[in-house]
Design a protein around this motif. Sequence first.
Motif, PDB file in Angstrom:
ATOM      1  N   GLN A 140     -63.395  34.825  29.706  1.00  0.00           N
ATOM      2  CA  GLN A 140     -62.461  34.038  29.110  1.00  0.00           C
ATOM      3  C   GLN A 140     -62.780  32.834  28.303  1.00  0.00           C
ATOM      4  O   GLN A 140     -62.140  32.106  27.801  1.00  0.00           O
ATOM      5  CB  GLN A 140     -61.603  33.558  30.384  1.00  0.00           C
ATOM      6  N   ARG A 141     -64.152  32.543  28.348  1.00  0.00           N
ATOM      7  CA  ARG A 141     -64.616  31.155  27.656  1.00  0.00           C
ATOM      8  C   ARG A 141     -64.047  31.139  26.159  1.00  0.00           C
ATOM      9  O   ARG A 141     -63.607  30.084  25.909  1.00  0.00           O
ATOM     10  CB  ARG A 141     -66.152  31.121  27.656  1.00  0.00           C
ATOM     11  N   ARG A 142     -64.189  32.093  25.430  1.00  0.00           N
ATOM     12  CA  ARG A 142     -64.002  32.040  23.940  1.00  0.00           C
ATOM     13  C   ARG A 142     -62.545  31.640  23.682  1.00  0.00           C
ATOM     14  O   ARG A 142     -62.128  30.967  23.005  1.00  0.00           O
ATOM     15  CB  ARG A 142     -64.636  33.315  23.194  1.00  0.00           C
ATOM     16  N   ALA A 143     -61.729  32.666  24.379  1.00  0.00           N
ATOM     17  CA  ALA A 143     -60.470  32.544  24.435  1.00  0.00           C
ATOM     18  C   ALA A 143     -59.751  31.255  24.703  1.00  0.00           C
ATOM     19  O   ALA A 143     -58.967  30.545  24.295  1.00  0.00           O
ATOM     20  CB  ALA A 143     -59.583  33.808  25.139  1.00  0.00           C
ATOM     21  N   TRP A 144     -60.293  30.487  25.946  1.00  0.00           N
ATOM     22  CA  TRP A 144     -60.026  29.448  26.397  1.00  0.00           C
ATOM     23  C   TRP A 144     -60.438  28.196  25.122  1.00  0.00           C
ATOM     24  O   TRP A 144     -59.399  27.392  25.112  1.00  0.00           O
ATOM     25  CB  TRP A 144     -60.493  28.959  27.501  1.00  0.00           C
ATOM     26  N   GLN A 145     -61.579  28.289  24.676  1.00  0.00           N
ATOM     27  CA  GLN A 145     -62.054  27.356  23.927  1.00  0.00           C
ATOM     28  C   GLN A 145     -61.150  27.151  22.624  1.00  0.00           C
ATOM     29  O   GLN A 145     -60.438  26.324  22.209  1.00  0.00           O
ATOM     30  CB  GLN A 145     -63.357  27.323  23.511  1.00  0.00           C
ATOM     31  N   GLN A 146     -60.716  28.358  22.165  1.00  0.00           N
ATOM     32  CA  GLN A 146     -59.794  28.567  21.074  1.00  0.00           C
ATOM     33  C   GLN A 146     -58.453  27.951  21.311  1.00  0.00           C
ATOM     34  O   GLN A 146     -57.855  27.233  20.614  1.00  0.00           O
ATOM     35  CB  GLN A 146     -59.825  29.884  20.592  1.00  0.00           C
ATOM     36  N   HIS A 147     -57.893  28.360  22.464  1.00  0.00           N
ATOM     37  CA  HIS A 147     -56.648  27.864  22.888  1.00  0.00           C
ATOM     38  C   HIS A 147     -56.525  26.295  23.075  1.00  0.00           C
ATOM     39  O   HIS A 147     -55.628  25.771  22.470  1.00  0.00           O
ATOM     40  CB  HIS A 147     -56.093  28.587  24.256  1.00  0.00           C
ATOM     41  N   MET A 148     -57.532  25.875  23.450  1.00  0.00           N
ATOM     42  CA  MET A 148     -57.846  24.160  23.799  1.00  0.00           C
ATOM     43  C   MET A 148     -57.765  23.572  22.685  1.00  0.00           C
ATOM     44  O   MET A 148     -57.100  22.550  22.202  1.00  0.00           O
ATOM     45  CB  MET A 148     -59.148  23.951  24.485  1.00  0.00           C
ATOM     46  N   GLN A 149     -58.668  24.147  21.581  1.00  0.00           N
ATOM     47  CA  GLN A 149     -58.773  23.557  20.233  1.00  0.00           C
ATOM     48  C   GLN A 149     -57.436  23.478  19.317  1.00  0.00           C
ATOM     49  O   GLN A 149     -57.071  22.355  18.790  1.00  0.00           O
ATOM     50  CB  GLN A 149     -59.855  23.935  19.363  1.00  0.00           C
ATOM     51  N   GLN A 150     -56.710  24.687  19.626  1.00  0.00           N
ATOM     52  CA  GLN A 150     -55.576  24.869  19.078  1.00  0.00           C
ATOM     53  C   GLN A 150     -54.520  23.807  19.529  1.00  0.00           C
ATOM     54  O   GLN A 150     -53.690  23.041  18.932  1.00  0.00           O
ATOM     55  CB  GLN A 150     -54.796  26.228  19.077  1.00  0.00           C
ATOM     56  N   TRP A 151     -54.371  23.719  20.971  1.00  0.00           N
ATOM     57  CA  TRP A 151     -53.521  22.795  21.679  1.00  0.00           C
ATOM     58  C   TRP A 151     -53.910  21.197  21.178  1.00  0.00           C
ATOM     59  O   TRP A 151     -53.068  20.483  20.941  1.00  0.00           O
ATOM     60  CB  TRP A 151     -53.654  22.976  23.075  1.00  0.00           C
ATOM     61  N   LEU A 152     -55.109  20.848  21.111  1.00  0.00           N
ATOM     62  CA  LEU A 152     -55.629  19.506  20.534  1.00  0.00           C
ATOM     63  C   LEU A 152     -55.144  19.191  19.294  1.00  0.00           C
ATOM     64  O   LEU A 152     -54.763  18.047  18.888  1.00  0.00           O
ATOM     65  CB  LEU A 152     -56.849  19.268  20.878  1.00  0.00           C
ATOM     66  N   ARG A 153     -55.352  20.338  18.185  1.00  0.00           N
ATOM     67  CA  ARG A 153     -54.947  20.020  16.978  1.00  0.00           C
ATOM     68  C   ARG A 153     -53.218  19.954  16.852  1.00  0.00           C
ATOM     69  O   ARG A 153     -52.734  18.835  16.232  1.00  0.00           O
ATOM     70  CB  ARG A 153     -55.121  21.079  16.070  1.00  0.00           C
ATOM     71  N   THR A 154     -52.630  20.766  17.710  1.00  0.00           N
ATOM     72  CA  THR A 154     -50.783  20.502  17.581  1.00  0.00           C
ATOM     73  C   THR A 154     -50.543  19.181  18.437  1.00  0.00           C
ATOM     74  O   THR A 154     -49.741  18.546  17.765  1.00  0.00           O
ATOM     75  CB  THR A 154     -50.670  21.684  18.222  1.00  0.00           C
ATOM     76  N   THR A 155     -51.198  18.615  19.290  1.00  0.00           N
ATOM     77  CA  THR A 155     -50.901  17.609  19.931  1.00  0.00           C
ATOM     78  C   THR A 155     -51.268  16.363  19.113  1.00  0.00           C
ATOM     79  O   THR A 155     -50.380  15.706  18.817  1.00  0.00           O
ATOM     80  CB  THR A 155     -51.707  17.480  21.289  1.00  0.00           C
ATOM     81  N   ALA A 156     -52.534  16.351  18.409  1.00  0.00           N
ATOM     82  CA  ALA A 156     -52.497  15.204  17.370  1.00  0.00           C
ATOM     83  C   ALA A 156     -51.596  15.285  16.369  1.00  0.00           C
ATOM     84  O   ALA A 156     -51.265  14.053  15.844  1.00  0.00           O
ATOM     85  CB  ALA A 156     -54.011  15.597  17.049  1.00  0.00           C
ATOM     86  N   GLN A 157     -51.077  16.288  15.644  1.00  0.00           N
ATOM     87  CA  GLN A 157     -50.475  16.425  14.476  1.00  0.00           C
ATOM     88  C   GLN A 157     -49.173  15.923  15.058  1.00  0.00           C
ATOM     89  O   GLN A 157     -48.510  15.174  14.298  1.00  0.00           O
ATOM     90  CB  GLN A 157     -50.328  17.892  14.119  1.00  0.00           C
ATOM     91  N   GLN A 158     -48.468  16.526  15.938  1.00  0.00           N
ATOM     92  CA  GLN A 158     -47.115  15.909  16.601  1.00  0.00           C
ATOM     93  C   GLN A 158     -47.102  14.363  16.944  1.00  0.00           C
ATOM     94  O   GLN A 158     -46.240  13.929  16.418  1.00  0.00           O
ATOM     95  CB  GLN A 158     -46.754  16.934  17.952  1.00  0.00           C
ATOM     96  N   ALA A 159     -48.191  14.016  17.490  1.00  0.00           N
ATOM     97  CA  ALA A 159     -48.212  12.709  17.861  1.00  0.00           C
ATOM     98  C   ALA A 159     -48.116  11.711  16.598  1.00  0.00           C
ATOM     99  O   ALA A 159     -47.434  10.903  16.339  1.00  0.00           O
ATOM    100  CB  ALA A 159     -49.454  12.054  18.481  1.00  0.00           C
ATOM    101  N   ARG A 160     -48.861  12.230  15.607  1.00  0.00           N
ATOM    102  CA  ARG A 160     -49.088  11.448  14.005  1.00  0.00           C
ATOM    103  C   ARG A 160     -47.634  11.625  13.578  1.00  0.00           C
ATOM    104  O   ARG A 160     -47.164  10.777  12.839  1.00  0.00           O
ATOM    105  CB  ARG A 160     -50.112  11.639  13.447  1.00  0.00           C
ATOM    106  N   THR A 161     -47.070  12.716  13.789  1.00  0.00           N
ATOM    107  CA  THR A 161     -45.661  12.902  13.052  1.00  0.00           C
ATOM    108  C   THR A 161     -44.557  12.028  13.545  1.00  0.00           C
ATOM    109  O   THR A 161     -43.757  11.624  12.777  1.00  0.00           O
ATOM    110  CB  THR A 161     -45.156  14.424  13.184  1.00  0.00           C
ATOM    111  N   HIS A 162     -44.624  11.861  14.894  1.00  0.00           N
ATOM    112  CA  HIS A 162     -43.955  10.828  15.506  1.00  0.00           C
ATOM    113  C   HIS A 162     -44.183   9.308  15.394  1.00  0.00           C
ATOM    114  O   HIS A 162     -43.512   8.419  15.729  1.00  0.00           O
ATOM    115  CB  HIS A 162     -43.757  10.924  16.864  1.00  0.00           C
ATOM    116  N   GLY A 163     -45.149   9.045  14.345  1.00  0.00           N
ATOM    117  CA  GLY A 163     -45.564   7.691  14.232  1.00  0.00           C
ATOM    118  C   GLY A 163     -46.376   7.154  15.290  1.00  0.00           C
ATOM    119  O   GLY A 163     -46.823   5.871  15.091  1.00  0.00           O
TER     120      GLY A 163
END
Length: 292
Positions: free
Chosen positions: A243-266
């Motif tokens: 599961q390592r590769r799938a986990w890493q991909q999911h984690m990186q996607q979540w981090l990108r989404t989290t950062a983008q949403q945070a900055r969208t909210h200012g």
Amino acid sequence: MSLLKPEHLHALHNLPLAAKQAAEGLLHGAHLSRRRGAGLEFSQYRPYQPGDDLRRLDWRLAARSDRYYLRESEVDTSLVVHLVLDATASMNHQDSNGLSKLDYARLLCAALAYVATQQGDAVALTVLHPAGLHHLPPRADARQLPRLYHALESIQAAGRFPDAGTLAPLTARRQPALTVCVSDLYEEGQEMEQLFTRLRAASGEVLLLHVVARNELEFSYRGAVTFEDLETGRQLQLDADQQRRAWQQHMQQWLRTTAQQARTHGFDYYQLTTSEPLTATLREFLRRRSVV
């Protein structure tokens, strides 16, 4: 100082000393944010403009040059630095070095409080806990740091994120501040995003420090592993190697989404890894504080 990692600071078992050691190297040569205005320390002249305060005109210079100039000074711009710490159960997650997210966040908040105090700012602390908010009101006196260190040392992470009723006093009063939120951002719905949005409306500026453990990023587990959700108790069994590769991909996607949403909210968003030195985080804090 840049080689002094969080686990080394934590091994000192002395939060005030660890905070001081983490921060002092960056404070050398640092100074208070300043703005030009009416004050005591002369900075420069500027031409008079209609509507300016005539009391600031330099009449002697006007008599000599037949031109009107205002004396500008520099005054300190101190503010309230409000530290908001997530102390829910997920912050008990430990990296491979044995340092938990809460340990890292505790050191980080203590060091930030030390930096802010050295800059002349009032510091407040709110610990988010399902049993209720632990709050230290903002103060700039010499006893605030010991109060804050004591509160941080006594924190135990537990439970889920507080409900809206528990959080209500946190945003009830509008007070200009730099609000620094330290959390791993694990949530069931959008409760954290909603809180940070209300904090931004109440204080004006939110710096979001996202704490992530290295073993979460790398998924460095081996073989058959049983994972337990620290807040719900739910368990999951899987083969870490498969599961390592799938986990890493999911984690990186979540981090990108989290950062983008945070900055969208200012929000100002900054990701931190528990195994990296605190100096980069403190340097970012000082950089953000240097704006006029």
